[in-house]
Design a protein around this motif. Structure first.
Motif, PDB file in Angstrom:
ATOM      1  N   ALA A   1       8.193   8.674   0.948  1.00 34.33           N
ATOM      2  CA  ALA A   1       7.686  10.044   0.815  1.00 34.33           C
ATOM      3  C   ALA A   1       6.632  10.338   1.874  1.00 34.33           C
ATOM      4  N   VAL A   2       5.804   9.336   2.169  1.00 31.36           N
ATOM      5  CA  VAL A   2       4.733   9.519   3.154  1.00 31.36           C
ATOM      6  C   VAL A   2       5.305   9.693   4.558  1.00 31.36           C
ATOM      7  N   ILE A   3       6.339   8.914   4.891  1.00 27.86           N
ATOM      8  CA  ILE A   3       6.945   8.986   6.218  1.00 27.86           C
ATOM      9  C   ILE A   3       7.706  10.296   6.391  1.00 27.86           C
ATOM     10  N   ILE A   4       8.596  10.583   5.452  1.00 30.73           N
ATOM     11  CA  ILE A   4       9.415  11.796   5.558  1.00 30.73           C
ATOM     12  C   ILE A   4       8.540  13.048   5.514  1.00 30.73           C
ATOM     13  N   GLY A   5       7.596  13.078   4.580  1.00 31.32           N
ATOM     14  CA  GLY A   5       6.699  14.224   4.503  1.00 31.32           C
ATOM     15  C   GLY A   5       5.882  14.396   5.760  1.00 31.32           C
ATOM     16  N   GLY A   6       5.426  13.278   6.350  1.00 25.47           N
ATOM     17  CA  GLY A   6       4.601  13.356   7.554  1.00 25.47           C
ATOM     18  C   GLY A   6       5.357  13.796   8.787  1.00 25.47           C
TER      19      GLY A   6
ATOM     20  N   ALA B   1      -4.195  13.525   1.013  1.00 23.16           N
ATOM     21  CA  ALA B   1      -4.360  13.231  -0.415  1.00 23.16           C
ATOM     22  C   ALA B   1      -3.019  12.890  -1.060  1.00 23.16           C
ATOM     23  N   ALA B   2      -1.978  13.613  -0.660  1.00 22.99           N
ATOM     24  CA  ALA B   2      -0.643  13.337  -1.185  1.00 22.99           C
ATOM     25  C   ALA B   2      -0.152  11.965  -0.738  1.00 22.99           C
ATOM     26  N   ALA B   3      -0.478  11.604   0.502  1.00 24.43           N
ATOM     27  CA  ALA B   3      -0.078  10.291   1.013  1.00 24.43           C
ATOM     28  C   ALA B   3      -0.731   9.174   0.205  1.00 24.43           C
ATOM     29  N   TRP B   4      -2.015   9.300  -0.052  1.00 28.67           N
ATOM     30  CA  TRP B   4      -2.727   8.298  -0.865  1.00 28.67           C
ATOM     31  C   TRP B   4      -2.103   8.198  -2.263  1.00 28.67           C
ATOM     32  N   ALA B   5      -1.895   9.358  -2.900  1.00 25.82           N
ATOM     33  CA  ALA B   5      -1.377   9.349  -4.267  1.00 25.82           C
ATOM     34  C   ALA B   5       0.024   8.751  -4.333  1.00 25.82           C
ATOM     35  N   SER B   6       0.848   9.093  -3.356  1.00 24.41           N
ATOM     36  CA  SER B   6       2.219   8.598  -3.342  1.00 24.41           C
ATOM     37  C   SER B   6       2.272   7.091  -3.143  1.00 24.41           C
ATOM     38  N   MET B   7       1.471   6.586  -2.213  1.00 20.48           N
ATOM     39  CA  MET B   7       1.481   5.152  -1.936  1.00 20.48           C
ATOM     40  C   MET B   7       0.951   4.343  -3.125  1.00 20.48           C
ATOM     41  N   ILE B   8      -0.100   4.836  -3.750  1.00 23.41           N
ATOM     42  CA  ILE B   8      -0.666   4.140  -4.916  1.00 23.41           C
ATOM     43  C   ILE B   8       0.338   4.121  -6.062  1.00 23.41           C
ATOM     44  N   THR B   9       1.030   5.234  -6.263  1.00 24.43           N
ATOM     45  CA  THR B   9       2.028   5.310  -7.337  1.00 24.43           C
ATOM     46  C   THR B   9       3.153   4.309  -7.113  1.00 24.43           C
ATOM     47  N   GLY B  10       3.723   4.304  -5.908  1.00 25.12           N
ATOM     48  CA  GLY B  10       4.841   3.417  -5.619  1.00 25.12           C
ATOM     49  C   GLY B  10       4.484   1.953  -5.713  1.00 25.12           C
ATOM     50  N   SER B  11       3.359   1.562  -5.121  1.00 26.95           N
ATOM     51  CA  SER B  11       2.959   0.156  -5.151  1.00 26.95           C
ATOM     52  C   SER B  11       2.579  -0.269  -6.564  1.00 26.95           C
ATOM     53  N   GLY B  12       1.972   0.650  -7.333  1.00 27.48           N
ATOM     54  CA  GLY B  12       1.587   0.324  -8.706  1.00 27.48           C
ATOM     55  C   GLY B  12       2.789   0.021  -9.582  1.00 27.48           C
ATOM     56  N   ILE B  13       3.837   0.841  -9.456  1.00 30.28           N
ATOM     57  CA  ILE B  13       5.056   0.604 -10.246  1.00 30.28           C
ATOM     58  C   ILE B  13       5.701  -0.721  -9.840  1.00 30.28           C
ATOM     59  N   ALA B  14       5.743  -1.004  -8.542  1.00 33.30           N
ATOM     60  CA  ALA B  14       6.376  -2.242  -8.076  1.00 33.30           C
ATOM     61  C   ALA B  14       5.614  -3.481  -8.543  1.00 33.30           C
ATOM     62  N   VAL B  15       4.291  -3.462  -8.396  1.00 35.23           N
ATOM     63  CA  VAL B  15       3.493  -4.609  -8.852  1.00 35.23           C
ATOM     64  C   VAL B  15       3.640  -4.783 -10.358  1.00 35.23           C
ATOM     65  N   GLY B  16       3.634  -3.665 -11.084  1.00 36.21           N
ATOM     66  CA  GLY B  16       3.844  -3.750 -12.525  1.00 36.21           C
ATOM     67  C   GLY B  16       5.186  -4.367 -12.863  1.00 36.21           C
ATOM     68  N   GLY B  17       6.213  -4.013 -12.087  1.00 34.55           N
ATOM     69  CA  GLY B  17       7.533  -4.586 -12.306  1.00 34.55           C
ATOM     70  C   GLY B  17       7.564  -6.082 -12.075  1.00 34.55           C
ATOM     71  N   ILE B  18       6.872  -6.546 -11.025  1.00 34.39           N
ATOM     72  CA  ILE B  18       6.815  -7.985 -10.740  1.00 34.39           C
ATOM     73  C   ILE B  18       6.160  -8.729 -11.898  1.00 34.39           C
ATOM     74  N   VAL B  19       5.043  -8.202 -12.387  1.00 30.96           N
ATOM     75  CA  VAL B  19       4.329  -8.840 -13.493  1.00 30.96           C
ATOM     76  C   VAL B  19       5.201  -8.871 -14.746  1.00 30.96           C
TER      77      VAL B  19
END
Length: 648
Positions: free
Chosen positions: A445-450, A459-477
């Motif tokens: 989303a950050v690349i395409i949007g940019g 602000a959207a870039a920060w929110a998007s990256m935090i959301t994506g990485s948070g879901i992935a790390v949660g999935g690993i755990v």
């Protein structure tokens, strides 16, 4: 220590291929004269070199083990759904989706683009997330590769050194990583491109030989009988009877299709190639050529595990089944057994000469991926995390090169110990999906949007990256705590992509309206100071509908037309076949006839492509070295972005 599965002339093939790769590296040493050369081969690579070299860099030893593991489970079925992927890939490549615009920015790394488009602090954050994601993902590469060589070559699991018994596994990892480090240190991206090109030509040639040999050698009736042994709704023949397949099913494929569009250029393991093309147009044409380059690779990686499955399930091959089963019984880890099954079968069914060629192929694939990934993740650590934290103050060229090499060495040391201690419990493909999603879940989303939306905000870039990485790390755990959790790694990746896209759009629209200067970001119009936009014959409106612009020569147009025709042919076949299967019951015998015809057709075309790309690639290498020899270097072109582009 030479192993029991390879004869002297098998080893001669391995040594000969390695000598060719080494020669390419040694030649490159005289052409690497600046930071841009080390990071992006001076932006001098032509389309054939970009296609062949980046292709083998992405097709590493672990990727081939992954494909053998995956297609052993799925059989022919994923290939059918892959015909739709061809249409998607065609649309992406002919339009230059993401890749073209990124090359226009002249950024040397993705995170440098993030600084240009968003902010320096976001560059550091995104670079750190990309580095962590890539490092963990890269962590299992040496282990999978070393384990393959030990059991494929028949190396002893331990040997005596000065009266002390030493395990082969860590020693072999050190040797293989040491060679990869030498390649990178010798000439940076210039060495990586040249050595990968040599490896790519050899690997593609071996794939064609393997295809023809296996098709001629193995009884097709045996293959059909073995494939038919799978459960009715977990078919390895009929893609419309796979509802009981747990992992590599239709949902796995659909998420992958969306991921190809959403995650274009997100994965930074081969980031050096993103900036290595001599122009944005050459980068686009390299992508179009990849449609043809992958034919032999994908077909060989389909047929090899299917033949292995036949050997392990048909009664005609009982002695091989017993031998392979005895070796696999040494391991109590099902994931390791899954990785080694197909390679062990190959040691029984390939003749000497081809065994050596396949070992050399895997060595080339191992080195090509490791030198490329070491270069990429080390560069990202230095360029996008450490140097920006210094406030963007550039280092003198010699110190900058030393810092890059130290970062690369750190990556090598980390993945060695990670591979030594980490225990695999899942398919390689699932591990790739969930670890890659730490970055790729939000970065799309950050690349395409940019690149495409002037309203996208920091602000959207920060929110998007935090959301994506948070879901992935949660999935690993979650997957570590509860391995049988309903969502697998691929599905967590899909969830991360969907959530991040929604967050990026909503936060951008909710914030203060600001518009980026896209012409300045993409060096268009008055900002095209390097005059990189090529002009060929003026394209009429009809050509533009096909994404053929003024930059296209007559031969470029023909390449596009032929690529369109080829992909649309298979897309039409997919549409007609899908309709017929949904309205009629098609038996396995009809499907097996189709698959046999498909394999022979692709084997023939792969041979033609091999000759075509060899001629074009050698020409591109010659031109690339000539450019590197004669061009002037800009010492300030170092990727630090000391002249930040104000786009908002």
């Amino acid at each position: 220590m030479l192993g029991t599965n390879l004869l002297w002339f098998d080893w001669l093939i391995v040594v000969g291929v390695f000598a060719l790769m080494l020669a390419g590296v040694l030649v490159s040493r005289g052409y690497m004269r600046g930071i841009a050369d080390f990071l992006a081969a001076g932006r001098t690579a032509g389309r054939y070199v970009v296609s062949v070299s980046s292709g083998i860099a992405m097709l590493g030893a672990i990727t081939m083990v992954n494909l053998m593991e995956m297609n052993y489970e799925a059989g022919f079925t994923q290939t059918w759904w892959g015909f739709t992927m061809g249409l998607v890939m065609l649309a992406l490549t002919v339009t230059g989706w993401v890749n073209y615009r990124f090359r226009q920015t002249r950024a040397l790394t993705l995170s440098q683009f993030f600084e240009m488009r968003y902010s320096r602090s976001f560059r550091v954050f995104a670079g750190l997330i990309a580095f962590i994601s890539g490092l963990v993902n890269f962590g299992i590469f040496p282990a999978v590769g070393a384990r393959f060589f030990i059991y494929f070559c028949g190396l002893p699991t331990a040997f005596s050194l000065g009266g002390i018994e030493v395990a082969t596994f860590p020693v072999l990892m050190i040797l293989l990583l040491g060679v990869s480090l030498f390649f990178v240190f010798s000439g940076g991206q210039v060495a990586v491109v040249l050595s990968d090109f040599i490896q790519g030509l050899f690997v593609n040639a071996v794939f064609v030989i393997l295809l023809v040999y296996l098709l001629l050698q193995f009884n097709w009736t045996h293959i059909a009988e073995a494939m038919a042994m799978a459960p009715v709704e977990a078919s390895k023949i009929n893609p419309f009877h796979t509802s009981h397949m747990d992992d590599f099913n239709l949902w796995y494929f659909l998420i992958g299709v969306f991921g190809v569009i959403y995650g274009a250029m997100s994965w930074q393991g081969t980031q050096g190639y993103n900036a290595s093309a001599r122009s944005a147009h050459e980068a686009k044409m390299g992508g179009v050529l990849s449609t043809w380059r992958t034919l032999g690779q994908s077909t060989a990686m389909l047929l090899i595990p299917i033949v292995a499955y036949t050997v392990m399930h048909h009664s005609a091959y009982a002695p091989i089944q017993e031998s392979v089963g005895a070796t696999l019984g040494q391991f109590d880890n099902p994931a390791v057994q899954s990785q080694l099954r197909v390679p062990l079968v190959l040691t029984h069914i390939l003749p000497h000469g081809l065994i050596g060629a396949f070992a050399a192929l895997m060595l080339a694939a191992f080195i090509s991926t490791h030198d490329t990934y070491l270069h990429s993740w080390g560069s990202i650590l230095m360029q996008d995390v450490i140097l920006p934290l210094r406030g963007g103050k550039p280092l003198p060229p010699k110190q900058h090169l030393l810092a890059l090499k130290l970062a690369i060495l750190f990556v090598a040391i980390f993945i060695f110990f990670f591979s030594l201690w980490f225990r695999m419990t899942d398919f390689i493909a699932m591990f790739f999906a969930i670890t890659g999603a730490i970055f790729a879940g939000g970065s799309g989303a950050v690349i395409i949007g940019g690149l495409y939306w002037k309203r996208g905000t920091a602000a959207a870039a920060w929110a998007s990256m935090i959301t994506g990485s948070g879901i992935a790390v949660g999935g690993i755990v979650i997957r570590q705590i509860q391995p049988d959790f309903p969502l697998n790694g691929q599905e967590f990746w899909g969830l991360a992509m969907l959530a991040s896209s929604m967050i990026y759009v909503l936060v951008s629209l909710a914030g203060k309206k600001r518009e980026a200067n896209m012409d300045k970001l993409l060096h268009r119009g008055q900002y095209d100071t390097n005059h990189e936009i090529q002009r060929g014959e003026v394209s009429a409106r009809g050509w533009r509908v096909l994404a053929i612009t003024d930059e296209f020569s007559r031969s470029d147009r023909w390449l596009y037309i032929v690529t369109y025709a080829w992909t649309l042919l298979w897309g039409t076949l997919f549409g007609v076949g899908t309709f017929w299967n949904l309205t009629h019951e098609v038996n396995d015998a009809a499907w097996m006839s189709f698959w046999r015809w498909y394999l022979w057709l692709y084997a023939f075309i792969s041979l033609v492509v091999l000759v075509w790309f060899s001629i074009g690639g050698v020409r591109d290498v010659r031109d690339m070295l000539a450019r590197l020899s004669g061009m002037e270097r800009d010492v300030e072109d170092n990727g630090v972005s000391r002249k930040s582009v104000e786009v908002e």
